[in-house]
Design a protein around this motif. Structure first.
Motif, short mmCIF file in Angstrom:
data_model
loop_
_atom_site.label_atom_id
_atom_site.label_comp_id
_atom_site.label_asym_id
_atom_site.label_seq_id
_atom_site.Cartn_x
_atom_site.Cartn_y
_atom_site.Cartn_z
N PHE A 46 0.83 -1.21 0.00
CA PHE A 46 0.00 0.00 0.00
C PHE A 46 0.86 1.26 0.00
CE2 PHE A 46 -2.47 -3.42 1.96
CZ PHE A 46 -3.55 -3.45 1.10
N TYR A 47 2.05 1.14 -0.63
CA TYR A 47 2.91 2.29 -0.90
C TYR A 47 3.26 3.10 0.36
CZ TYR A 47 1.30 0.87 -5.47
OH TYR A 47 0.99 0.10 -6.57
N GLY A 48 3.66 2.38 1.40
CA GLY A 48 4.15 3.02 2.61
C GLY A 48 3.12 3.19 3.71
N HIS A 49 1.86 3.00 3.37
CA HIS A 49 0.79 3.16 4.36
C HIS A 49 0.15 1.80 4.64
CE1 HIS A 49 -2.81 4.47 6.40
NE2 HIS A 49 -3.57 3.97 5.45
N VAL A 50 -0.08 1.48 5.91
CA VAL A 50 -0.77 0.24 6.27
C VAL A 50 -2.21 0.60 6.62
CG1 VAL A 50 -0.81 -1.78 7.78
CG2 VAL A 50 1.38 -0.74 7.14
N PRO A 51 -3.19 0.19 5.80
CA PRO A 51 -4.57 0.67 5.96
C PRO A 51 -5.42 -0.16 6.93
CG PRO A 51 -4.42 -0.61 3.96
CD PRO A 51 -3.03 -0.60 4.56
N PHE A 52 -4.79 -0.89 7.81
CA PHE A 52 -5.52 -1.67 8.82
C PHE A 52 -4.69 -1.70 10.10
CE2 PHE A 52 -3.79 -4.40 5.39
CZ PHE A 52 -2.64 -4.86 6.02
N PRO A 53 -5.32 -2.02 11.25
CA PRO A 53 -4.60 -2.01 12.52
C PRO A 53 -3.57 -3.13 12.63
CG PRO A 53 -6.99 -1.94 12.85
CD PRO A 53 -6.76 -2.29 11.42
N LEU A 54 -2.50 -2.84 13.36
CA LEU A 54 -1.53 -3.85 13.77
C LEU A 54 -1.89 -4.24 15.21
CD1 LEU A 54 1.09 -4.77 12.13
CD2 LEU A 54 -0.06 -2.71 11.30
N TYR A 77 6.51 4.61 11.58
CA TYR A 77 5.73 4.25 10.40
C TYR A 77 4.29 4.76 10.47
CZ TYR A 77 9.44 0.81 9.28
OH TYR A 77 10.61 0.19 8.98
N LYS A 78 3.94 5.44 11.60
CA LYS A 78 2.58 5.95 11.80
C LYS A 78 1.54 4.82 11.70
CE LYS A 78 3.51 10.70 10.38
NZ LYS A 78 4.96 10.57 10.51
N LEU A 79 1.81 3.74 12.42
CA LEU A 79 0.93 2.58 12.39
C LEU A 79 -0.26 2.75 13.31
CD1 LEU A 79 3.68 -0.20 12.67
CD2 LEU A 79 2.59 0.63 10.58
N ASP A 80 -1.39 2.17 12.92
CA ASP A 80 -2.57 2.09 13.79
C ASP A 80 -2.30 0.92 14.73
OD1 ASP A 80 -5.01 2.20 14.99
OD2 ASP A 80 -6.16 1.61 13.22
N MET A 81 -1.62 1.19 15.84
CA MET A 81 -1.08 0.15 16.73
C MET A 81 -2.01 -0.12 17.90
SD MET A 81 1.68 -1.75 16.87
CE MET A 81 1.07 -3.21 17.69
N ILE A 82 -2.35 -1.40 18.08
CA ILE A 82 -3.25 -1.83 19.14
C ILE A 82 -2.61 -3.00 19.89
CG2 ILE A 82 -5.46 -3.01 19.59
CD1 ILE A 82 -6.60 -1.44 17.22
N TYR A 83 -2.80 -3.03 21.20
CA TYR A 83 -2.39 -4.25 21.91
C TYR A 83 -3.53 -4.74 22.80
CZ TYR A 83 -1.41 -2.08 26.54
OH TYR A 83 -1.51 -1.45 27.76
N HIS A 130 -1.18 8.82 18.64
CA HIS A 130 0.05 9.38 18.09
C HIS A 130 0.29 10.82 18.52
CE1 HIS A 130 1.62 6.23 15.39
NE2 HIS A 130 0.36 5.81 15.35
N ASN A 131 -0.74 11.47 19.01
CA ASN A 131 -0.55 12.84 19.50
C ASN A 131 0.12 12.87 20.86
OD1 ASN A 131 -1.79 14.09 17.24
ND2 ASN A 131 -3.82 13.66 18.08
N THR A 132 -0.26 11.93 21.73
CA THR A 132 0.30 11.90 23.09
C THR A 132 1.42 10.88 23.23
OG1 THR A 132 -1.27 10.22 23.87
CG2 THR A 132 -1.96 12.53 24.02
#
Length: 292
Positions: A46-54, A77-83, A130-132
């Protein structure tokens, strides 16, 4: 195209196919070499963007460098990161390091149950703001229908029985004997309601392929994979109480590739340092119940 090019192309095709077929899609990221290569491929797809959560399942016993690496790359990488995490088991000390359960039961508590309930949205998920720079409770509780996983068929016996698109039932249980046929690059992606599907873009890759690709693409990996001067390194990463390093002088990616090419590790299983695999039932028992 060389062999790595062909592997890369098929994996990217599978990732894009999953994205086009499943509304609620996520990718599991264990911070290890395989799932980090998978992340790299998703960024390429996706050309540098991951369009779903990790999604990462944090057992509370991961080696600290792994968590630091996760958050560093997630921000870079500005990932939508979830744990997700089994906080109840940790609070009650229902773990092997606390001496209350076996290694297998500990894995069920901290990995299998945490994974099931994180994917379904029953337990809280924690999303990186990503803001905090901090993790906050995720307001989205929708279940993930498609789950991209970095499993390889050569890594361990039960994983060799997988399909590229492998269905799980409502309880995340895996019926090994009832897998859809996949002929001529045709994949079944339409399953009954309540099914969630594990997608395996790395199924055809070998351990050597992974390291050759890491070398070619210059993919950042944790230093735990390399000998730091004590003649040992980790070959497979997991929880620190149950994962042991192997004897190895390899300090760089090139040296790991050479080590694998010469056959020095040919008679040593990749997951030989994972103590839970040696208990009754081992990894296949865990995987039938929904583990990765």
């Amino acid at each position: 195209m060389n062999h790595l090019d062909k592997l890369e192309a098929r994996s990217i095709h599978l990732i894009r196919e999953a994205y086009s077929e499943f509304k609620n899609l996520c990718m599991l990221w264990s911070i290890g070499k395989d799932s980090t290569v998978l992340l790299w491929l998703a960024r390429k797809a996706f050309y540098g963007h991951v369009p779903f959560p990790l999604v990462h399942i944090d057992t509370g016993f991961k080696i600290p460098e792994m968590i630091e690496y996760r958050d560093k790359l997630a921000k870079e990488y500005k990932l939508d990161m979830i744990y997700g995490q089994n906080r109840e088991a940790l609070k009650k000390k229902h773990t092997f390091p606390d001496g209350k359960v076996t290694r297998i039961q500990c894995c069920k508590n901290l990995k299998t149950e945490a994974l099931k309930n994180t994917l379904s949205g029953v337990w809280p998920r924690y999303r990186l703001n990503h803001n905090t720079g901090e993790y906050e409770v995720d307001k989205n509780k929708e279940p993930y229908i498609g789950v991209i996983v970095g499993a390889r068929s050569d890594e361990e016996g039960s994983r060799s029985k997988e399909r590229y698109f492998s269905p799980r039932d409502r309880n995340n249980d895996w019926d090994v004997g009832d897998q859809p046929p996949e002929f001529w690059n045709q994949y079944k992606t339409d399953f009954a309601p309540g099914t969630h599907v594990r997608v395996h873009p790395l199924l055809d890759w070998t351990e050597l392929n992974i390291w050759e690709y890491i070398k070619r693409e210059n993919i950042p990996t944790v230093s735990l994979y390399y000998n730091q001067g004590d003649g040992k390194r980790y070959r497979s990463l997991g929880c620190y109480p149950c994962t042991k390093p192997i004897d190895s002088d390899a300090r760089t990616v090139d040296e790991i590739v050479e080590e694998l090419k010469t056959g020095k590790l040919a008679n040593i299983a990749e997951r030989s340092g994972r103590a839970q695999d040696k208990e009754d039932g081992g990894l296949e028992t865990l995987r039938r119940d929904g583990y990765m």
